[in-house]
Design an enzyme around this catalytic site. Structure first.
Site, short mmCIF file in Angstrom:
data_model
loop_
_atom_site.label_atom_id
_atom_site.label_comp_id
_atom_site.label_asym_id
_atom_site.label_seq_id
_atom_site.Cartn_x
_atom_site.Cartn_y
_atom_site.Cartn_z
N GLY A 15 10.14 44.37 39.32
CA GLY A 15 9.47 43.07 39.15
C GLY A 15 9.06 42.70 37.74
O GLY A 15 8.06 41.99 37.55
N HIS A 112 21.02 36.64 36.68
CA HIS A 112 22.05 37.69 36.72
C HIS A 112 22.23 38.24 35.31
O HIS A 112 22.34 37.47 34.35
CB HIS A 112 23.38 37.12 37.24
CG HIS A 112 24.42 38.19 37.36
ND1 HIS A 112 24.43 39.09 38.39
CD2 HIS A 112 25.44 38.52 36.54
CE1 HIS A 112 25.42 39.95 38.20
NE2 HIS A 112 26.05 39.63 37.09
N ASP A 148 26.89 34.90 43.03
CA ASP A 148 26.75 34.64 41.59
C ASP A 148 27.64 33.47 41.15
O ASP A 148 28.16 33.46 40.03
CB ASP A 148 27.13 35.90 40.78
CG ASP A 148 26.21 37.08 41.07
OD1 ASP A 148 25.02 36.85 41.35
OD2 ASP A 148 26.69 38.22 41.02
C1 GRF Z 1 17.29 42.22 36.30
O1 GRF Z 1 18.12 42.78 35.34
C2 GRF Z 1 17.94 41.04 36.96
O2 GRF Z 1 18.76 40.33 36.10
C3 GRF Z 1 18.77 41.70 38.02
O3 GRF Z 1 17.98 42.76 38.50
C4 GRF Z 1 17.07 43.16 37.48
C5 GRF Z 1 15.69 43.06 38.05
O4 GRF Z 1 14.71 43.57 37.21
N1 GRF Z 1 19.17 40.75 39.02
P1 GRF Z 1 13.18 43.31 37.50
O5 GRF Z 1 12.91 43.74 38.94
O6 GRF Z 1 12.88 41.86 37.30
O7 GRF Z 1 12.44 44.19 36.54
#
Ligand code: GRF
Length: 204
Positions: A15, A112, A148
């Site tokens: 998160g 993404h 995506d």
């Molecule tokens: C991020 O790199 C996002 O782009 C991908 O999953 C990761 C999530 O990271 N979809 P976080 O949970 O927000 O730290």
């Protein structure tokens, strides 16, 4: 209808993007209220982050539902109960079915960690490194029925270094994710995004 922007944020893990969005709401950059944070896993750190920020949160544990439709119905019911107008996928590691996408048509955003349409899917950094591209980055897009594949809102390019591994590349991209997602949500909440087919026009 009040016209208020009400965010529902869906996460699966640590998160950090949620954190950057919560901070941008708190600082006033994003004119919105975060109504609820939902996860599909009980141990997602995102739940702790929401609790610390006094934001309503819940786990809709995928394992407790017989099938995807029942799980998504539970998600939608929570989002509706909280009056959510914009669904933010922030590291939510499940593909939403056309049923869910239809419920929030044009009102779901995703982040993404690559420059779409290159390197979609669950292992973007690994695939980027295996292919040998010199530039990667991150993409914020609206979610459609594909994976995506929805209209792109904003992108930031990030160089790939010769000695990068998945962790170093992910870390460099993540710094940009934390700036880009709040910016895209801000534009959306200020009514500055106009979707025309595949194109998202940014109104000044
Ligand atoms: C991020 O790199 C996002 O782009 C991908 O999953 C990761 C999530 O990271 N979809 P976080 O949970 O927000 O730290």
């Amino acid at each position: 209808m009040s016209g208020e922007n009400v965010l529902g944020i869906l996460c699966s893990g640590r998160g950090t993007n949620l954190q950057s969005i919560m901070e941008a709401v708190k600082s006033g950059q994003i004119p919105a209220r975060i109504a609820v944070v939902l996860t599909d896993k009980p141990d997602a750190k995102a739940l702790e982050r929401a609790a610390e920020a006094n934001i309503p949160h819940a786990c809709i544990d995928r394992k407790k539902y017989d099938d995807k439709e029942a799980f998504e119905k539970a998600l939608i019911s929570e989002l509706r109960n909280h009056g959510v107008t914009l669904v933010i996928l922030a590291g939510f590691m499940r593909i939403l079915s056309p049923y869910f996408v239809h419920e929030y048509k044009g009102r779901i955003m995703n982040i993404h960690p690559s420059l779409l349409p290159s390197f979609g899917g669950a292992h973007a950094h690994r695939d980027v490194l295996a292919y040998g591209v010199k530039v990667s980055g991150c993409t914020i897009h609206f979610v459609d029925e594909g994976m995506d594949s929805g209209p792109i809102i904003l992108q930031t390019a990030v160089p790939v270094m010769q000695d990068d591994d998945e962790d170093t590349l992910a870390a460099r991209v993540l710094v940009e994710e934390h700036k880009l997602y709040p910016k895209a949500i801000e534009l959306c909440c200020k009514g500055k995004l106009k979707v025309e087919g595949r194109h998202v026009r940014i109104l000044e």
